[in-house]
Design a protein around this motif. Structure first.
Motif, PDB file in Angstrom:
ATOM      1  N   GLY A   1     -32.677   5.728  33.204  1.00  0.00           N
ATOM      2  CA  GLY A   1     -33.467   5.651  34.059  1.00  0.00           C
ATOM      3  C   GLY A   1     -34.708   4.685  34.173  1.00  0.00           C
ATOM      4  O   GLY A   1     -35.256   4.840  34.878  1.00  0.00           O
TER       5      GLY A   1
ATOM      6  N   CYS B   1     -31.718  12.449  32.980  1.00  0.00           N
ATOM      7  CA  CYS B   1     -31.095  12.164  34.074  1.00  0.00           C
ATOM      8  C   CYS B   1     -31.190  13.477  35.048  1.00  0.00           C
ATOM      9  O   CYS B   1     -31.470  14.389  34.489  1.00  0.00           O
TER      10      CYS B   1
ATOM     11  N   PRO C   1     -35.747  13.248  38.536  1.00  0.00           N
ATOM     12  CA  PRO C   1     -35.726  11.951  39.581  1.00  0.00           C
ATOM     13  C   PRO C   1     -35.149  12.070  40.628  1.00  0.00           C
ATOM     14  O   PRO C   1     -35.570  11.320  41.521  1.00  0.00           O
TER      15      PRO C   1
END
Ligand code: TPP
Lengths: 593, 193
Positions: free
Chosen positions: B47, A334, A539
């Motif tokens: 994700g 994450c 990300p």
């Protein structure tokens, strides 16, 4: 409700008083749901062996008990499991093991039914949530009637499937009592030989049960094809071969030999359709009954209507369209994950990373590519030790082990004890994010809270490591890349065993999510497009291609040479790891407008 | 409206796909239908590409939709819709959120985001309904209501009365219920041309 909710409901209704487990997808939410019922006790154990032993103890004290785990957890719990078949139970004992055909979130796809065979334990396999609830009731009835632990096999496509379930009443819990019956419970050779014989007698009675139980259903339709099947596979069969006759086994060990013969006699061609290993098929063949199984139905991966249609050569309504060639979307750590900073440093230290299992296993993926081995929970430390022993002086300063906090408590401590005892010189990094993150945030002995969120003793990792015999224990903040790099380099070069505790809470923990944040942004006029920040694989950092005109309009520093620049999107939580990567100071706290 | 059907939900972990598939399955159950819904937890959710299968009818056996078997594909992300082409047939309806999320290879500049992912689908004459979920959500006053706007579009393809669906949403939504209902109704308008 889901299969796991239904398993929890069944356990509650059956009057289970004590439950223990260790998280592992797809089994985790059985215990999380069960613990929310009134009047039950449930806890997370540090590993599956402890969970099962706790449940065995509760059963010995006369109450109904439950242990839950994923398929690989049964390996860890196998030692008590085999001998509990000998002792038998006082209160009913069920062990739910959730298999993961296709390895959606596992390192292997072993078939738990092998344990039922090897340990001589009855096993039930429900097909849908309604059966899951009902079969738990059956499991406890069987366990108490036959004085034996009962295994319940789930799979991903039961545990995480929603279906309609009718709840029932809760049975009163059994009264606990201190039974002292050493001849039954003390398994030293003289007693164990007797219990082994007793198990054989219990097994004969179980075989008779299998012939008559309504858990096994024979549905005779078109006699040209007959299918013996179990669990979720039975549902796929009914979808693809709606007219075929089926013998659906709810009890997959022991098998109902006579019913199988009877069924085989009624149909022209006999098939066995089962998820993973040819467990039923092999036993059917051993009866001298011809059948087709794994020669047509795959033994690898999960079954589905699509797979069965192919296996049976039945045309689908429409075959679907080919998938286009597109970039894949693998899972990723994450934004703000503390593990990322640690692995970024490891990638630059040119070491062999002996890895372990958890969110941090994603450190293997590019662009970090900083894991070189990962076998099973707890293996990182002994594997590093074994490599160091094999390489001798060659290996100095080249091997580190990485292990998460939950994994360390699960089965890392004994490995570290061994490294200290046998004079290892590697570096062990404990990735302490305060929680079992991979499986969805279950507290563990470092977290300071229990399954129900109540306060608990928090193990002091530094002192624990010191007590095991590690002289050099250092704590680093993985978000501080340069400082962390320095400590890692020093400890890796040290010719003595050392432990580095990389400590920062998981970015998804409520205390981190709710804390005030300063997200970061890239100042385009300072971003030269060098791509240094992309090497960390966050990300939230996205490469943004530009044309010459756009480059000029944005004021990029090298408008005629730059084909793009970095941007930071709304996922950024401001962990700050990337700031140190930019030599041009283009990454700055975002101006809040 | 069919009383049996297969809906495939797809997108990227963290987009609210599980909530959307949950309210939809509850609405179908409330309408008296049997359902099976299958999803994957754990590693896959970090994700990565996420998918949930929802099947309904008088009696549903397998929890998994077959290749070529999805009647509606509800994609929360633009390119993810095309990834599930193997599940589509010529009469599939694809409802797709126009939000783009760069997969790792794109974010690191190693690959390009497909220029027109919907072209892969339209090439097979499959019907596509693009939805700007973020715009609807912003208009409704709750930026997180994009998933409910998409469910609104989807709901027009299901044998569930609007009022019943709204009852279920009222029960299941954790907060900002009225804003979410505005997004839901706006979605319904897009589904019923
Ligand atoms: C024997 C066994 N039990 C359970 C699992 C499932 N599992 C994989 S990793 C993990 C724990 C991860 O927690 P931690 O080590 O704290 O790492 P994090 O995910 O928090 O980074 C679990 C429970 C497994 N793979 N093997």
């Amino acid at each position: 409700m889901s299969g796991n909710e239904a398993l929890a409901l069944g356990a509650f209704e059956a009057g289970v008083a004590v439950a223990s487990g260790y998280p592992g997808t797809p089994s985790t939410d059985i215990l999380e749901n069960f613990c929310q019922y009134d009047g039950v006790y449930a806890e997370w154990a540090p590993n599956e062996k402890v969970a099962l032993e706790t449940a065995i103890g509760a059963s010995f004290a006369g109450v109904r008990a439950l242990a839950t785990m994923k398929h690989v957890g049964v390996n860890v719990a196998a030692d008590p499991l085999f001998t509990a078949a000998y002792t038998g139970v006082f209160g009913g004992l069920a062990v739910i093991c959730a298999d993961d055909p296709e390895m959606h979130s596992s390192q292997n796809e072993q078939d738990s039914r092998n344990y039922a065979l090897a340990a001589k334990l009855p096993m039930l396999e429900p097909a849908d949530p309604a059966e899951a609830r009902a079969f738990v009731h059956e499991a406890y009835a069987i366990s108490e009637e036959f004085d034996i632990p009962v295994l319940i096999r789930s799979t991903t496509r039961l545990s995480h499937v929603e279906g309609i379930v009718e709840p029932g009443e809760r049975r009163a819990c059994r009264t606990p009592i201190l039974n002292r019956e050493p001849a039954k419970l003390v398994m030293l050779p003289a007693n164990a030989r007797q219990r082994r014989q007793d198990l054989a007698d219990r097994w004969q009675r179980l075989q008779r049960l299998a012939e008559n139980t309504p858990l096994n259903q024979m549905i005779l339709r078109d006699r040209r094809i007959g299918v013996i099947t179990a669990g979720v596979a039975a549902l796929h069969v009914q979808e693809v071969l709606p007219d075929a006759s089926i013998l659906k086994l709810g009890m997959v060990n022991p098998l109902p030999v006579e019913r199988i013969r009877e069924f085989a006699g009624q149909v022209d061609e006999l098939y066995v359709v089962e998820d993973l290993d040819p467990i039923i098929e092999t036993q059917v063949r051993a009866l001298g009954i011809a059948c087709r199984g794994k020669e047509v139905v795959p033994a690898i991966g999960e079954l589905s209507p699509t797979v069965l249609r192919r296996a049976f050569g039945i045309e689908p309504r429409h075959p679907g369209f080919p998938a286009p060639d597109m970039p894949p979307r693998p899972p990723n750590m994450c934004p703000g994950c503390p593990h990322r900073g640690l692995f970024f440093n490891l990638a630059r230290l040119n070491v062999f990373v002996s890895g372990d299992i958890g969110c941090y296993t994603l450190g293997f993926l590019p662009p970090l590519s900083a894991m070189d081995a990962c076998v099973c929970m707890g293996a990182s430390i002994p594997m590093a030790h074994g490599m160091a022993r094999a390489l001798g002086a060659e290996g100095n300063g080249k091997i580190v082990a990485v292990i998460g906090d939950s994994t360390f408590c699960h089965s890392g401590i004994t490995g570290l004890l061994n490294s200290a005892y046998n004079g290892d010189t590697t570096t062990v990094i404990i990735l302490d994010n305060r929680i079992t993150a991979m499986t969805g945030h279950q507290p563990n002995p470092v977290s300071g809270s229990t399954l129900r969120g109540e306060p608990a003793h928090e193990v002091d990792l530094e002192r624990l490591c010191q007590a095991l015999g590690i002289e050099h224990v250092r704590v680093v903040d993985p978000h501080d890349i340069p400082a962390c790099h320095k400590v890692l380099a020093e400890e890796i070069n040290r010719e003595q065993l050392s432990v580095v505790i990389s400590r920062a809470p998981c970015a998804l923990l409520p205390e981190v999510r709710k804390a005030p944040k300063t997200p970061l942004a890239v100042e385009p006029t300072a971003c030269t497009g060098c791509r240094s920040c992309l090497r960390i694989g966050c990300p939230a950092i996205v490469w943004t291609p530009v044309t010459r005109e756009e480059a000029a309009a944005l004021g990029l520093p090298r408008p005629d040479k730059q084909d793009g620049h970095a941007t930071i999107n709304a996922m950024c939580i401001g962990c700050g790891q990337c700031v140190a990567l930019c030599k041009f100071s283009a990454i700055q706290p975002k101006e809040v407008s | 409206m069919a009383t049996a059907g297969n809906i495939l939900f797809c997108g990227v972990g963290g987009q609210g796909i599980l909530l959307a598939s949950e309210v939809t399955s509850r609405a179908l159950m409330a309408a008296g239908l049997d359902i099976k819904k299958s999803e994957v937890h754990g590693m896959a959710q970090r994700g990565g590409s996420v998918v949930a299968h929802l099947r309904y009818g008088d009696r549903v056996f397998s929890p998994l939709i077959e290749h070529g078997g999805a009647d509606v594909v509800l994609s929360f992300e633009l390119m993810e819709a095309a990834r599930y082409l193997p599940f589509m047939h010529p009469k599939t309806t694809v409802i797709v959120n126009t939000q783009k999320i760069a997969p790792p290879a794109v974010a690191t500049g190693k690959a390009l985001y497909p220029a027109d992912p919907l072209a892969f689908i339209r090439e097979h004459q499959v019907k596509v309904i693009p939805v700007d979920g973020a715009a609807i959500a912003a208009e409704a006053g709750e930026p997180r209501a994009a998933n409910i706007a998409l469910v609104g579009v989807l709901s027009t393809f299901l044998p569930v009365a609007e009022e019943l669906f709204i009852d279920i949403l009222r029960q299941r939504l954790p907060r900002k219920v009225e804003e979410n209902l505005v997004a839901f109704r706006r979605g319904r308008e897009l589904g019923t041309p």
